[in-house]
Design an enzyme around this catalytic site. Structure first.
Site, PDB file in Angstrom:
ATOM      1  N   THR A  85       0.861  -1.177   0.000  1.00  0.00           N
ATOM      2  CA  THR A  85       0.000   0.000   0.000  1.00  0.00           C
ATOM      3  C   THR A  85       0.901   1.233   0.000  1.00  0.00           C
ATOM      4  OG1 THR A  85      -0.117   0.335   2.423  1.00  0.00           O
ATOM      5  CG2 THR A  85      -1.610  -1.305   1.460  1.00  0.00           C
ATOM      6  N   CYS A  86       0.293   2.416   0.049  1.00  0.00           N
ATOM      7  CA  CYS A  86       1.109   3.632   0.055  1.00  0.00           C
ATOM      8  C   CYS A  86       1.914   3.760   1.345  1.00  0.00           C
ATOM      9  CB  CYS A  86       0.231   4.860  -0.136  1.00  0.00           C
ATOM     10  SG  CYS A  86      -1.078   5.036   1.104  1.00  0.00           S
ATOM     11  N   ASN A  87       1.524   3.040   2.385  1.00  0.00           N
ATOM     12  CA  ASN A  87       2.212   3.177   3.671  1.00  0.00           C
ATOM     13  C   ASN A  87       3.033   1.963   4.071  1.00  0.00           C
ATOM     14  OD1 ASN A  87       1.445   5.816   4.393  1.00  0.00           O
ATOM     15  ND2 ASN A  87      -0.581   5.094   5.009  1.00  0.00           N
TER      16      ASN A  87
ATOM     17  N   GLU B  36      -8.255   3.363  10.526  1.00  0.00           N
ATOM     18  CA  GLU B  36      -8.761   3.602   9.168  1.00  0.00           C
ATOM     19  C   GLU B  36      -9.247   2.280   8.560  1.00  0.00           C
ATOM     20  OE1 GLU B  36      -7.456   2.765   6.083  1.00  0.00           O
ATOM     21  OE2 GLU B  36      -5.467   2.008   6.522  1.00  0.00           O
TER      22      GLU B  36
ATOM     23  N   GLN C 108      -7.521  -3.906   1.716  1.00  0.00           N
ATOM     24  CA  GLN C 108      -6.233  -4.067   1.035  1.00  0.00           C
ATOM     25  C   GLN C 108      -5.572  -5.392   1.404  1.00  0.00           C
ATOM     26  OE1 GLN C 108      -4.661  -0.350   2.494  1.00  0.00           O
ATOM     27  NE2 GLN C 108      -4.983   0.691   0.533  1.00  0.00           N
TER      28      GLN C 108
ATOM     29  N   GLY D 233     -13.509  26.335  -5.768  1.00  0.00           N
ATOM     30  CA  GLY D 233     -12.078  26.094  -5.733  1.00  0.00           C
ATOM     31  C   GLY D 233     -11.789  24.695  -6.254  1.00  0.00           C
TER      32      GLY D 233
ATOM     33  N   MET E  43      -7.945  19.908  -1.390  1.00  0.00           N
ATOM     34  CA  MET E  43      -8.852  19.753  -0.243  1.00  0.00           C
ATOM     35  C   MET E  43     -10.306  19.741  -0.683  1.00  0.00           C
ATOM     36  SD  MET E  43      -7.623  19.202   2.763  1.00  0.00           S
ATOM     37  CE  MET E  43      -8.832  19.858   3.902  1.00  0.00           C
TER      38      MET E  43
END
Length: 441
Positions: A49-51, A114, A120, A189, A193
């Protein structure tokens, strides 16, 4: 058989290195096939994963396999071993189970509790199953981790409450409106975010999302990234505000873009239809006095961050309960894992008794030949049941032992007493060949 984990994560390596050690980008299936070709592990699952990037394997020699896995991480990702090795960690046997269970429960995540990580982990196991690299040990381990993740989410509040500003905005919107599926959202915008908050809104079934930006191309690009959203030019801002239930402001303006007077103008034709404004810009996009208008609910980034801090504190209070569940499940898995040390002896003992039974029946075949077929089948069944009953208690006792040294001592004693070593000439199982399952593809 040993369990072994080698990996890096957000706790041990900077993002720059994690980006370079990314099995997902290079193909987890390809990584598993390349690892299988090295022959150091019998089973393997890659969680990327990304982490984190972690290799879970079942192997015969933990020390030698560990060295090969470190080299594999370096070779497959093209990262020098000298750069990746200082950031890697290794875990063995039941500590592997504890680590994976904590990962699946969200206890080892960058954001505590989370929910995405459990999915995953399931995906990683599915890829390994399709590649035929997950055998009986890792299948049992990963299915146990799924149960841990489910228990933690149902029996604790570890995953409850918003812990990001963008998700906190969605939680507040749901408090005011309830279900969001028929609500219209305007995002002023086209930055990250605003896009993230809009994505969270979409995940809660919001179907009408409009992106407004001073640069129409930016608005169109963000709308496309969200999927299903529309873009509107800046000169249509008032019309978009009038049609919206929820407004997210996230521009880089130096002064408020929405004043109290501006919002009053927008509210007149709405006939008391409430307007929820989430101002996540810094400096603020909406004049604070706009919150005084009836039926206008205005929240800024400080309000949301207070909610995030409160929810993080609440999650922290659930950690001990989640860790207790992990501990219970590690102990349960440990009983099964330790019993595997006795399986070869149990199998050999049963084969020895069965061989003796069949040999005796063959020796007495001339006496049994006069019996009718039904009677001969009954003799075969009775002798088989006698063997099963004789072996039941020693089998259960041997498999229930929790200490590896005791298992070894008992196994050696049984091997000597019944001459099991003399019959153990079965071919060795090659890596990645046990319990192969047909591909799901």
């Amino acid at each position: 058989m040993h369990l072994l984990l080698v990996g890096i994560s957000h706790r041990t390596a900077p993002v720059e290195l994690r980006e370079r050690v990314d099995f997902q980008a290079r193909g987890v299936g390809d990584a598993l096939r390349a690892l299988a070709g090295r022959g150091s592990a019998r089973e393997a699952v890659v969680v990327s994963t990304c982490n984190r990037a972690e290799l879970y394997v079942a192997c015969d020699e933990a020390a030698a396999t560990r060295q090969d896995l470190v080299r594999f991480v370096s070779d497959f990702n093209g990262v020098p071993a000298s750069e990746v090795t200082p950031h890697m960690y290794e875990v063995v046997d039941l500590d592997v189970a504890r680590h994976l269970f904590r990962v699946a429960a969200g206890l080892d995540s960058l954001v505590m509790g989370e929910p995405q990580i459990l999915g995953q982990v399931k995906d990683a196991h599915m890829v390994a199953s399709d590649a035929h690299t997950a055998g009986p040990v890792l299948n049992r381990l990963f299915h146990a981790s799924f149960a841990v993740g489910k228990r933690v989410r149902t029996e604790t509040g570890l995953g409850s409450g918003a812990v990001s500003v963008s998700y906190a905005a969605v939680a507040l919107a749901r408090k005011i409106f309830g279900d969001l599926d028929h609500r219209s959202v305007a995002v002023i915008g086209a930055g990250e975010m605003g896009k993230l908050t809009a994505l969270h809104m979409k995940s809660h079934a919001v179907q009408h999302i409009t992106i407004v930006s001073r640069t129409m191309a930016h608005a169109a690009r963000t709308a496309e990234a969200i999927g299903g959203a529309s873009a509107a030019p800046w000169d249509e801002l008032d019309a978009v505000l009038s049609a919206s239930d929820i407004v997210i402001t996230a521009t880089g303006a130096a002064a408020p873009i929405l004043t109290k007077a501006h919002i009053e103008t927008v509210m007149r034709p709405r006939r008391n239809r409430p307007l929820f404004i989430i101002d996540i810009a810094m400096p603020r996009d909406v004049e604070a006095a706009a919150g005084e208008i009836e039926q206008v609910f205005l929240y800024n980034i400080d309000d949301l961050q207070a909610t995030v801090r409160e929810n993080l504190a609440r999650r922290a209070g659930e950690v001990s309960r989640a860790e207790a569940i992990v501990g219970e499940e590690v102990e349960r898995f440990g009983v099964w894992f330790r019993s595997r040390g006795a399986i070869p002896t149990v199998v050999a003992l049963r084969e020895r008794f069965e061989a003796i039974r069949r040999a005796e029946l063959e020796r007495l075949d001339f006496k049994l030949s006069t019996l009718p077929p039904d009677a001969r089948a009954r003799v075969d069944e009775i002798t088989h049941l006698i063997v099963e009953k004789l072996l039941l208690t020693p089998t259960e006792q041997l498999k229930s032992l929790n200490d590896a040294d005791t298992v070894g001592a008992y196994s050696e004693a049984l091997t000597r007493l019944f001459g099991l070593a003399e019959q153990d000439e079965r071919p060795k199982v090659e890596p990645f060949t046990r319990n192969r399952r047909p591909s799901r593809r």
